[in-house]
Write an enzyme that holds these catalytic residues in place. Structure first.
Site, PDB file in Angstrom:
ATOM      1  N   PHE A   1     -17.394 -10.666  11.006  1.00  0.00           N
ATOM      2  CA  PHE A   1     -16.627 -10.757   9.758  1.00  0.00           C
ATOM      3  C   PHE A   1     -17.523 -10.972   8.538  1.00  0.00           C
ATOM      4  O   PHE A   1     -17.072 -11.502   7.531  1.00  0.00           O
ATOM      5  CB  PHE A   1     -15.571 -11.877   9.847  1.00  0.00           C
ATOM      6  CG  PHE A   1     -14.759 -11.847  11.122  1.00  0.00           C
ATOM      7  CD1 PHE A   1     -13.935 -10.773  11.409  1.00  0.00           C
ATOM      8  CD2 PHE A   1     -14.850 -12.879  12.048  1.00  0.00           C
ATOM      9  CE1 PHE A   1     -13.204 -10.729  12.583  1.00  0.00           C
ATOM     10  CE2 PHE A   1     -14.123 -12.841  13.235  1.00  0.00           C
ATOM     11  CZ  PHE A   1     -13.290 -11.768  13.505  1.00  0.00           C
TER      12      PHE A   1
ATOM     13  N   ALA B   1     -17.910   2.556  10.926  1.00  0.00           N
ATOM     14  CA  ALA B   1     -17.443   3.738  11.653  1.00  0.00           C
ATOM     15  C   ALA B   1     -17.903   5.010  10.977  1.00  0.00           C
ATOM     16  O   ALA B   1     -18.405   5.940  11.632  1.00  0.00           O
ATOM     17  CB  ALA B   1     -15.922   3.714  11.759  1.00  0.00           C
TER      18      ALA B   1
ATOM     19  N   ARG C   1      -9.258  10.279   8.268  1.00  0.00           N
ATOM     20  CA  ARG C   1      -8.919  10.675   9.628  1.00  0.00           C
ATOM     21  C   ARG C   1      -9.122   9.460  10.541  1.00  0.00           C
ATOM     22  O   ARG C   1     -10.102   8.729  10.401  1.00  0.00           O
ATOM     23  CB  ARG C   1      -9.840  11.821  10.062  1.00  0.00           C
ATOM     24  CG  ARG C   1      -9.482  12.470  11.386  1.00  0.00           C
ATOM     25  CD  ARG C   1     -10.539  13.504  11.790  1.00  0.00           C
ATOM     26  NE  ARG C   1     -10.868  14.423  10.702  1.00  0.00           N
ATOM     27  CZ  ARG C   1     -10.145  15.494  10.366  1.00  0.00           C
ATOM     28  NH1 ARG C   1      -9.066  15.792  11.044  1.00  0.00           N
ATOM     29  NH2 ARG C   1     -10.524  16.270   9.364  1.00  0.00           N
ATOM     30  N   ILE C   2      -8.201   9.258  11.445  1.00  0.00           N
ATOM     31  CA  ILE C   2      -8.288   8.100  12.338  1.00  0.00           C
ATOM     32  C   ILE C   2      -8.901   8.539  13.662  1.00  0.00           C
ATOM     33  O   ILE C   2      -8.445   9.499  14.293  1.00  0.00           O
ATOM     34  CB  ILE C   2      -6.883   7.482  12.544  1.00  0.00           C
ATOM     35  CG1 ILE C   2      -6.346   6.972  11.200  1.00  0.00           C
ATOM     36  CG2 ILE C   2      -6.941   6.355  13.563  1.00  0.00           C
ATOM     37  CD1 ILE C   2      -7.242   5.973  10.475  1.00  0.00           C
TER      38      ILE C   2
ATOM     39  N   GLN D   1      -7.510  -3.020  14.169  1.00  0.00           N
ATOM     40  CA  GLN D   1      -8.329  -3.480  13.047  1.00  0.00           C
ATOM     41  C   GLN D   1      -7.458  -3.825  11.846  1.00  0.00           C
ATOM     42  O   GLN D   1      -7.654  -4.835  11.176  1.00  0.00           O
ATOM     43  CB  GLN D   1      -9.304  -2.365  12.639  1.00  0.00           C
ATOM     44  CG  GLN D   1     -10.511  -2.259  13.529  1.00  0.00           C
ATOM     45  CD  GLN D   1     -11.445  -3.403  13.271  1.00  0.00           C
ATOM     46  OE1 GLN D   1     -11.469  -4.369  14.034  1.00  0.00           O
ATOM     47  NE2 GLN D   1     -12.203  -3.346  12.214  1.00  0.00           N
TER      48      GLN D   1
ATOM     49  N   LYS E   1     -12.683   7.270   7.228  1.00  0.00           N
ATOM     50  CA  LYS E   1     -13.062   6.144   6.364  1.00  0.00           C
ATOM     51  C   LYS E   1     -12.920   4.847   7.153  1.00  0.00           C
ATOM     52  O   LYS E   1     -12.440   4.856   8.285  1.00  0.00           O
ATOM     53  CB  LYS E   1     -12.190   6.122   5.104  1.00  0.00           C
ATOM     54  CG  LYS E   1     -12.406   7.352   4.227  1.00  0.00           C
ATOM     55  CD  LYS E   1     -11.859   7.210   2.818  1.00  0.00           C
ATOM     56  CE  LYS E   1     -10.434   7.607   2.696  1.00  0.00           C
ATOM     57  NZ  LYS E   1     -10.030   7.924   1.310  1.00  0.00           N
TER      58      LYS E   1
ATOM     59  N   VAL F   1     -11.636   1.070   8.275  1.00  0.00           N
ATOM     60  CA  VAL F   1     -10.349   0.378   8.336  1.00  0.00           C
ATOM     61  C   VAL F   1     -10.507  -1.134   8.540  1.00  0.00           C
ATOM     62  O   VAL F   1      -9.523  -1.856   8.580  1.00  0.00           O
ATOM     63  CB  VAL F   1      -9.454   0.925   9.476  1.00  0.00           C
ATOM     64  CG1 VAL F   1      -9.019   2.345   9.172  1.00  0.00           C
ATOM     65  CG2 VAL F   1     -10.169   0.858  10.823  1.00  0.00           C
TER      66      VAL F   1
ATOM     67  N   GLU G   1     -11.576  -3.640   6.776  1.00  0.00           N
ATOM     68  CA  GLU G   1     -11.324  -4.630   5.728  1.00  0.00           C
ATOM     69  C   GLU G   1     -10.071  -4.342   4.926  1.00  0.00           C
ATOM     70  O   GLU G   1      -9.570  -5.217   4.219  1.00  0.00           O
ATOM     71  CB  GLU G   1     -12.555  -4.722   4.816  1.00  0.00           C
ATOM     72  CG  GLU G   1     -13.787  -5.145   5.599  1.00  0.00           C
ATOM     73  CD  GLU G   1     -15.029  -5.332   4.751  1.00  0.00           C
ATOM     74  OE1 GLU G   1     -15.130  -4.706   3.690  1.00  0.00           O
ATOM     75  OE2 GLU G   1     -15.910  -6.108   5.175  1.00  0.00           O
TER      76      GLU G   1
END
Lengths: 754, 168, 314
Positions: free
Chosen positions: A251, A521, A636-637, A646, A709, A711, A713
């Protein structure tokens, strides 16, 4: 240098022919974690029986050690050695860099007689068992000379200074715009000091192999830790091998190394034995970084239709005396809403307390707790729906720099969220809904968090057994890095997942920047993708230039990859066969990603909308979550299941920020009031009721070749503000001092005569 | 001090330092490192193990207090390659992220199932005199002794529900 | 943790003789509080006498129509007992609101009564604290903690009791039975087991060093509704900001004093026909401390008394 136009060309990830991208596969390392066999840093196997180190902490805020007697401790049962600043082995001076390219300078432990904060390491004991190491502490005799310390943030806020190298961001004429506005809001919020409270305390296991030290440590950044230790020991970094394969939560708090790393390495060298050192839970509070407190003044000015004319967010925060860290709580506001007259900036107070540092969504996490509530107040004053107010101020281009958005689905997030949450059932009149002794209310807020791509490399080996092994000096702090890298590699090479291996967290591997800032990522994944593409080209060349291949003589650029084969029309050859022929080591390639030269010509962010329903106990002021829902857009996931984990994890952090989490420095001693998990209240399971999220379909072709992109935060951003707004809707109480604990809520209820 | 203790079906007769917690005994002497040390003070639940079938925090117990006891840790739940239904459910529902609290969560959930079967009430039980039913509110309350800072609570709830459904 | 001798008591007499022979010894039951404090070296016994396996865990009916709960009955066992649940729901609920299942599975009746304050300044050995180190001062006074006693505090200590269970025991007029090495057996109301700090806050209870809790006896429950309410900063696994137990016309408050606080002034006012709100106010006449804490207690007590008059909660 590349351009984002290169990324718009279809590629194996965006085509996703075998469907691995987005697939909600189980965590790659999941089996190890559910069976308790994933070795965290303190737990790795050692080449011989280890010794155990224990760190002793200062009990004054500032001053110097005038005398320290370790003799009784050193002769205690089982004790191998005891060090203070007087006898710790030589380390490089703080900040020194033997190698100017080191990412981190020397970070010596027990470096001097100076005490700079309560809880600082001042002695170290090494013993045969953890019990002996720890109990010897009581035999140490220490005298201090305390000096005056600046400890109380509140008393220095008015004298806060500018941030070196930073200027306020001013657009238009805020003061004029604000004073000319029909409807205004001017209020000040306070977000307290917060702790990461990772479940795994910082820990290191270290041993030496000749003149090279091997350290397993719990850290988010492989290179940063390796360089810090090398510089501290005054040796070249290739004599430090740092491994960090499983990390029990980071974190941001493990973005740097701590004294466990340094002292384990030193003690292993001195003793000739493997050494394990872990921070105690108390040391995690007192001797690692925290999110600093932030005071935020927000001023909004709008016309009668809700169009913002002026917007200001001015944040005051703190850091350690010799630090440069700033919690940029006002920054996000620059990109969120259109308003011609704008002012944002930061002021800084330096305190004699432990270092402030990055904690999940630094800046946005506390920052959005102010502006997103101010927007709610403005909507209330205008008699407008909070979503309608935000849509009215939705900008065409980034209001800070007039750049076009790469993609911005904020309005869609709000609209879809409103529909799925049942926002239309919200009664806008505060205090109008009761359920027994509970006031019930709904609130919403937006979420915004930047997207980043940093340079990174990766290695990829294909072996004769048909396995592809991706190696990267990257970390997985629970975010899912192992899993998504396997999915990316499998999809890129047309390999099923069971033929893909991922090895991370080793400074001998091609470097990646690590986990942080929600860039992991995109950065590590893009490097893995590019490396996969290098492998495809290499394999195509190998096949088409080898007479033994059925693809011999064909044009390598025509090759396709599917089901573990390299394919052209109806001819194919298995990757295993290709790799076998290449030799016993198979085929190894490296690849890399760099930001596109023109990527910053677009405004790139992730977005979301948060909705909360809370109950406020009309008798006691206790606030309890009843349900929460969020809609997010983050490119895109890669893995629907892990990405959602997350996101919801982040939302729950927002619940903690809104309702329970805070720490405070006792101005008499410099210690934190809460030094354990019984006092510092992270949410427990019972706090989290009916919480869910969805991720919109999206691809951001300006972000990176895969259109993904971060995820990690986004979920925390705005989450706490939605809850605070729901508290207002429930009972008509505006509380701007987080967290909204029963004592504060009750005082406000009483002040309203409730 | 001489202590005989059965751990995951294996008998151990050992001399232990009286100060050694059950947790450190498991981790440092038996090399069963699945039980985690998150706080060492009973405030996080990462060290949860089953003693004679009952879940406790191994950090707040001394090894010498367990002479003659039978301890089950996360390493003792699976049968060979076959995961315990709760382990499988945690995997399927993605009920963890960093994994550090996970062994404790799973051992805790195993204990929870036994407590429901035994009819133990909780703070979430609406009527203390009625039969205890495993509602979502019951799962949340009963799993509240296991902090997950990654905050996988919704997935942990789903995992416990899934395993309970399979067992019912 | 300081080294210590560990003795496994074979029976009660053995435990008592060990205690008599070893000044500085402590009885160890579940250990959930004592071991916590020993790790911080707040407690430093030379000897631990493990009484955990003594046959003191039974719950049985008394001739008078009450219940006798053995000192070693775990919190879980007590809260799960059908007789406790049906006749003393305030006790079951108080126990179930405390801590978490893992700790309640281990914590004993006697141990819960013996648990020490969780005042943040008591828990940090580096801070002045008269309860931990007599004469060192009280850093909770003028400190940041809100857990400050409203009742019975002294100039030496303002810590509050951390036990939820004992608040319910106090409202039920429970008695604590103890035995000493000389064989003397003593019974006293649970209310007087715990001392107010006075000038010796280091002494929590009236127990002699060789005195062992054998059982807690509950008289038959009073008529009228029973209510347990605990106000807390998160939904579970956290200490009370304030708590209240109501049973019939009796009221006890928790987390407001060094011991479970029977609100006698409230009870007297209720007996005199006062409204719940007036009765709650009556107790606060003698309270010291922050207005916010007093408001909380006033509102909580008013509401809980009203709830009890509607029949309470099972």
């Amino acid at each position: 240098m590349s351009t984002v136009r290169d990324w718009a060309v279809p590629n194996p990830i965006t085509e996703n022919r075998s469907g691995l991208i987005g697939k909600p596969v189980d965590r790659y390392e999941g089996r190890l974690k559910v069976t308790g066999t994933a070795p965290y840093a303190f737990e790795v196997e050692t080449p011989s029986t280890p010794l155990y180190g224990h760190i002793v902490s200062a009990t004054i805020a500032r001053g110097r050690i005038t005398a320290i007697d370790l003799s009784q401790a050193a002769s205690a049962p089982g004790v191998v050695l005891a060090w203070s600043h007087l006898d710790v082995p030589v380390q490089a001076q703080r900040g020194a860099k033997l190698n100017p390219r080191s990412q981190r300078g020397s970070n010596p432990a027990l470096g001097s007689d100076r005490v700079e904060h309560y809880g600082q390491s001042i002695a170290f004991i090494l013993a045969d068992t953890p019990e002996n190491a720890r109990s010897a502490e009581a035999r140490i005799r220490i005298s201090y000379e305390a000096s005056d310390a600046d400890l109380d943030f509140g008393s220095f806020i008015d004298s806060a200074g500018p941030v070196p190298g930073e200027e306020d961001a001013r657009i238009g004429d805020f003061e004029a715009g604000y004073s000319a506005s029909e409807v205004t809001v001017d209020a000040t919020w306070f977000s307290p000091l917060q702790n990461h409270a990772q479940m795994e305390p910082c820990a290191t296991t270290a041993w030496w192999e000749g003149d090279k030290v091997v350290v397993h440590t719990s850290i988010q950044m492989v290179k940063g830790g390796q360089h810090a230790l090398a510089e501290t020991l005054g040796i070249p970094s290739d004599r430090v091998r740092l491994l960090t394969r499983y990390i029990g939560g980071g974190f941001g708090g493990k973005g740097q190394s701590y004294d466990d790393l340094t002292l384990a390495a030193l003690a292993a060298r001195e003793s000739g034995r493997p050494v394990r050192v872990a921070y105690t839970r108390r040391q995690m509070f007192q001797a690692t970084v925290h999110r600093p407190a932030v005071q935020m003044r927000v001023r909004l000015g709008a016309d009668g239709t809700g169009r913002l004319n002026a917007m200001a967010l001015e944040a005051v925060t703190h850091c350690a005396r010799n630090s440069t860290f700033v919690e940029h709580a006002a920054e996000f506001a620059r990109n969120l809403y259109a308003a011609p007259h704008r002012l944002t900036g930061h002021r800084l107070v330096r305190l004699d307390i432990p270092h402030a540092g990055a904690m999940r969504a630094p800046g946005e996490a506390p920052g959005m707790l102010s502006l997103e509530c101010a927007m709610d107040e403005l909507a209330d004053r205008l008699g407008m729906d909070p979503i309608a107010l935000r849509i009215r101020n939705e900008p065409e281009v980034d209001p800070d720099n007039a750049k076009p958005f790469s993609i911005r689905q904020l309005v869609r997030c709000m609209q879809e969220g409103a529909q799925q949450f049942g926002w239309d059932r919200r009664n806008p009149t505060p205090g109008a809904v009761r359920d027994g002794r509970w006031y019930v209310g709904m609130g919403m807020a937006t979420a915004i968090r930047g997207n980043f791509l940093l340079p990174a490399k990766a290695g990829l080996r294909l072996t004769g057994d048909g396995l592809a092994t991706l190696t990267q000096g990257m970390t997985d702090i629970g975010t899912g890095t192992y899993t998504i890298l396997a999915q990316i590699t499998g999809e890129t090479l047309g390999l099923p997942l069971d033929q893909v291996r991922v090895e991370l967290g080793d400074s001998d591997m091609p470097p990646a920047p690590g986990s942080g800032g929600q860039f992991g990522a995109a950065t590590a994944g893009s490097a893995a993708f590019e490396t996969g593409m290098v492998m495809r080209r290499r394999l195509a060349e190998l096949a088409t230039s080898d007479p033994r291949s059925p693809l011999y003589g064909e044009d390598p650029v025509l090759m396709d990859f599917a089901n573990g084969n390299i394919v052209l029309g109806n001819r194919s050859e298995s990757l295993a066969a290709l790799a076998s022929r290449a030799g016993p080591e198979g085929v190894y390639v490296e690849g890399s990603i760099s930001p596109a030269a023109d990527a910053r010509d677009w405004s790139q962010h992730t977005y979301g909308a948060q909705f909360a329903e809370v109950g406020v106990d009309s008798v006691t002021g206790e606030v309890r979550l009843r349900r929460m829902f969020g809609v997010f857009a983050a490119g895109r996931i890669l893995n629907a299941k892990l990405a959602k984990s997350q996101i919801t994890g982040g939302m729950i952090w927002g619940v903690g920020a809104a309702l329970t989490e805070s720490n405070a420095v006792d101005p008499r001693y410099g210690s934190f009031l809460n030094q354990d998990l019984g006092g510092y209240l992270a949410p427990v399971h019972a706090d989290i009721v009916n919480l869910d999220a969805v991720l919109l379909d999206e691809a951001d072709d300006k972000a990176n070749p895969m259109g993904i992109k971060g995820v990690g935060e986004l979920g925390i951003c705005g989450s706490g503000a939605a809850i605070a707004n729901a508290v207002y809707n429930a009972c008509g109480v505006r509380l701007r001092d987080y967290p909204l604990t029963p004592d504060k809520v009750l005082a406000a209820l009483e002040a309203k005569g409730l | 001090m001489r202590t005989e203790i059965r751990v995951n079906g294996v008998d151990h007769a050992v001399d232990v330092d009286t100060r050694t917690s059950l947790l450190d005994f498991l981790r440092e002497q038996l090399d069963l490192k699945g039980s985690k040390k998150g706080c060492d003070h009973g405030q996080c639940g990462a060290c949860t193990v089953l003693v004679n079938g009952v879940r406790i925090n191994a950090c707040l117990s001394l090894a010498v207090m367990h002479d003659g006891d039978e301890v089950t840790t996360i390493e003792g739940l699976a049968s060979g390659e076959a995961l315990h239904p709760l382990q499988q459910a945690f995997l399927t529902e993605d009920a963890f992220q960093c994994g550090y609290c996970t062994p404790g969560q799973i051992c805790s959930a195993v204990g929870l199932m036994a407590e429901i079967a035994a009819g133990h009430p909780s703070d979430a039980t609406a009527d203390l005199n009625a039969k205890v039913i495993l509602t979502d509110a019951e799962i949340r309350e009963r799993m509240s002794g296991n902090i997950c800072r990654c905050s996988a609570y919704p997935q942990i709830l789903a995992a416990v529900r899934r395993a309970a459904g399979a067992a019912a | 943790m300081k080294p210590f001798a560990f003795e496994r008591a074979r029976n009660v007499d053995h435990a008592l003789s060990l205690a008599a022979a070893a000044p500085g010894a402590r009885f160890l039951a579940g250990g959930t509080n004592l071991l916590d404090l020993m790790k911080l070296e707040i407690e430093q016994p030379d000897t631990l006498i493990d009484v955990g396996r003594l046959p003191l865990a039974d719950i049985s009916e008394t001739a008078g129509g009450g219940l006798r709960i053995g000192a070693l009955a775990t919190n879980t066992l007590v809260a799960s007992d059908p007789r406790v649940r049906s006749r003393y729901p305030v006790l079951a609920r108080a126990i179930l609101s405390g801590s978490c299942v893992q700790l309640r599975n281990k914590a004993s009746m006697g141990g819960n009564l013996m648990q020490r304050t969780r005042c943040a300044y008591f828990m940090d050995p580096a801070m002045p604290c008269n309860k931990r180190l007599p004469g060192s001062g009280c850093s909770a006074m003028g400190g940041l903690s809100q857990a400050i006693a409203l009742f019975g505090a002294s100039e030496f200590c303002v810590a509050v009791s951390a036990s939820d269970m004992s608040v319910a025991l106090a409202v039920l007029d429970a008695e604590v039975e103890t035995v000493r090495a000389d064989g003397s057996v003593r019974r006293r109301p649970v209310e007087t087991l715990h001392r107010l700090p006075g000038d010796a806050p280091q002494v929590d209870t009236d127990l002699a060093p060789d005195e062992l809790i054998l059982a807690v006896e509950l008289p038959p429950p009073p008529s009228g509704g029973q209510v347990w309410r605990k106000v807390r900063a998160r939904a579970s696994y956290v200490g009370a900001l304030a708590s209240i137990a109501v049973a019939g016309d009796r009221v006890a408050l928790g987390a407001v004093a060094a011991r479970p606080w029977r609100a006698r002034a409230t009870e007297a006012a209720l007996a005199g026909g006062a409204s719940p709100r007036e009765a709650a106010e009556a107790e606060l006449v003698s309270a010291s401390g922050a207005d916010g804490r007093k408001s909380l207690v006033r509102r909580l007590a008013t509401d809980a008394i009203q709830e009890s008059r509607k029949g309470g909660r099972s």
